[in-house]
Design a protein around this motif. Sequence first.
Motif, PDB file in Angstrom:
ATOM      1  N   LYS A   8     125.097  22.204 -60.374  1.00  0.00           N
ATOM      2  CA  LYS A   8     126.208  22.976 -61.337  1.00  0.00           C
ATOM      3  C   LYS A   8     124.941  24.528 -61.921  1.00  0.00           C
ATOM      4  O   LYS A   8     125.974  25.509 -62.148  1.00  0.00           O
ATOM      5  CB  LYS A   8     126.691  21.840 -62.557  1.00  0.00           C
ATOM      6  CG  LYS A   8     127.613  22.970 -63.217  1.00  0.00           C
ATOM      7  CD  LYS A   8     128.403  22.599 -64.363  1.00  0.00           C
ATOM      8  CE  LYS A   8     129.540  22.746 -65.094  1.00  0.00           C
ATOM      9  NZ  LYS A   8     129.629  21.989 -66.206  1.00  0.00           N
ATOM     10  N   LEU A   9     124.069  23.983 -62.273  1.00  0.00           N
ATOM     11  CA  LEU A   9     123.202  25.342 -62.584  1.00  0.00           C
ATOM     12  C   LEU A   9     122.834  26.283 -61.661  1.00  0.00           C
ATOM     13  O   LEU A   9     123.100  27.861 -61.822  1.00  0.00           O
ATOM     14  CB  LEU A   9     121.736  24.949 -62.701  1.00  0.00           C
ATOM     15  CG  LEU A   9     120.497  25.564 -63.699  1.00  0.00           C
ATOM     16  CD1 LEU A   9     121.064  26.450 -64.493  1.00  0.00           C
ATOM     17  CD2 LEU A   9     119.111  25.615 -63.150  1.00  0.00           C
ATOM     18  N   LYS A  10     122.992  25.777 -60.402  1.00  0.00           N
ATOM     19  CA  LYS A  10     123.120  26.789 -58.862  1.00  0.00           C
ATOM     20  C   LYS A  10     124.045  27.840 -58.954  1.00  0.00           C
ATOM     21  O   LYS A  10     123.337  28.987 -59.001  1.00  0.00           O
ATOM     22  CB  LYS A  10     122.378  25.883 -57.749  1.00  0.00           C
ATOM     23  CG  LYS A  10     122.624  27.407 -56.726  1.00  0.00           C
ATOM     24  CD  LYS A  10     122.538  26.232 -55.246  1.00  0.00           C
ATOM     25  CE  LYS A  10     121.814  27.211 -54.079  1.00  0.00           C
ATOM     26  NZ  LYS A  10     122.067  26.664 -52.868  1.00  0.00           N
ATOM     27  N   LEU A  14     123.363  32.279 -64.700  1.00  0.00           N
ATOM     28  CA  LEU A  14     123.674  33.471 -65.277  1.00  0.00           C
ATOM     29  C   LEU A  14     124.094  33.014 -66.779  1.00  0.00           C
ATOM     30  O   LEU A  14     124.046  33.418 -67.593  1.00  0.00           O
ATOM     31  CB  LEU A  14     124.569  34.798 -64.645  1.00  0.00           C
ATOM     32  CG  LEU A  14     123.513  35.517 -63.927  1.00  0.00           C
ATOM     33  CD1 LEU A  14     124.466  36.646 -63.357  1.00  0.00           C
ATOM     34  CD2 LEU A  14     122.293  35.457 -64.712  1.00  0.00           C
ATOM     35  N   GLU A  15     125.423  32.572 -66.335  1.00  0.00           N
ATOM     36  CA  GLU A  15     126.231  32.145 -67.459  1.00  0.00           C
ATOM     37  C   GLU A  15     124.979  30.698 -68.829  1.00  0.00           C
ATOM     38  O   GLU A  15     124.857  30.637 -69.696  1.00  0.00           O
ATOM     39  CB  GLU A  15     127.555  30.727 -67.093  1.00  0.00           C
ATOM     40  CG  GLU A  15     127.636  30.411 -68.643  1.00  0.00           C
ATOM     41  CD  GLU A  15     129.573  29.722 -68.229  1.00  0.00           C
ATOM     42  OE1 GLU A  15     129.260  28.925 -68.489  1.00  0.00           O
ATOM     43  OE2 GLU A  15     130.059  29.820 -66.807  1.00  0.00           O
ATOM     44  N   VAL A  28     118.124  19.947 -66.653  1.00  0.00           N
ATOM     45  CA  VAL A  28     119.030  19.928 -65.564  1.00  0.00           C
ATOM     46  C   VAL A  28     118.301  18.478 -65.415  1.00  0.00           C
ATOM     47  O   VAL A  28     117.197  18.320 -64.831  1.00  0.00           O
ATOM     48  CB  VAL A  28     118.759  21.706 -64.917  1.00  0.00           C
ATOM     49  CG1 VAL A  28     118.824  20.951 -63.162  1.00  0.00           C
ATOM     50  CG2 VAL A  28     118.550  22.236 -65.587  1.00  0.00           C
ATOM     51  N   THR A  29     119.307  18.413 -64.224  1.00  0.00           N
ATOM     52  CA  THR A  29     119.139  16.757 -63.713  1.00  0.00           C
ATOM     53  C   THR A  29     119.590  16.669 -62.741  1.00  0.00           C
ATOM     54  O   THR A  29     119.868  17.611 -61.610  1.00  0.00           O
ATOM     55  CB  THR A  29     120.375  15.591 -63.979  1.00  0.00           C
ATOM     56  OG1 THR A  29     121.949  16.267 -64.259  1.00  0.00           O
ATOM     57  CG2 THR A  29     120.337  15.562 -65.934  1.00  0.00           C
ATOM     58  N   ASP A  30     118.752  15.940 -61.368  1.00  0.00           N
ATOM     59  CA  ASP A  30     119.454  15.552 -60.337  1.00  0.00           C
ATOM     60  C   ASP A  30     118.876  14.764 -60.089  1.00  0.00           C
ATOM     61  O   ASP A  30     118.683  13.012 -60.448  1.00  0.00           O
ATOM     62  CB  ASP A  30     117.555  16.017 -59.918  1.00  0.00           C
ATOM     63  CG  ASP A  30     117.619  15.807 -58.444  1.00  0.00           C
ATOM     64  OD1 ASP A  30     118.580  15.897 -57.875  1.00  0.00           O
ATOM     65  OD2 ASP A  30     116.152  15.899 -57.455  1.00  0.00           O
TER      66      ASP A  30
END
Length: 75
Positions: A8-10, A14-15, A28-30
């Motif tokens: 989702k971050l990828k 920018l948001e 950030v989770t993996d």
Amino acid sequence: MKTISKSKLKSQLLEFLRLVESGEEIIVTDRGKPVVKISRYGDSPTTEELFGEMRGKVQYFEDLTTPTTDEWGEL
């Protein structure tokens, strides 16, 4: 503090960076495990800001570089 997956971050980087700029912290989770914390960059405090209250209160009673064999005795 907001938590998001790497994927989702990828797709919305920018948001999320705009959120961080406004003061929000993001984890950030993996695969559900936290791996990175993104927060706004801040300047490091000066030495005076960190230790100013201690000025004049610290006392030194001995030379810290002298050997301590007298205190502990010979083995």
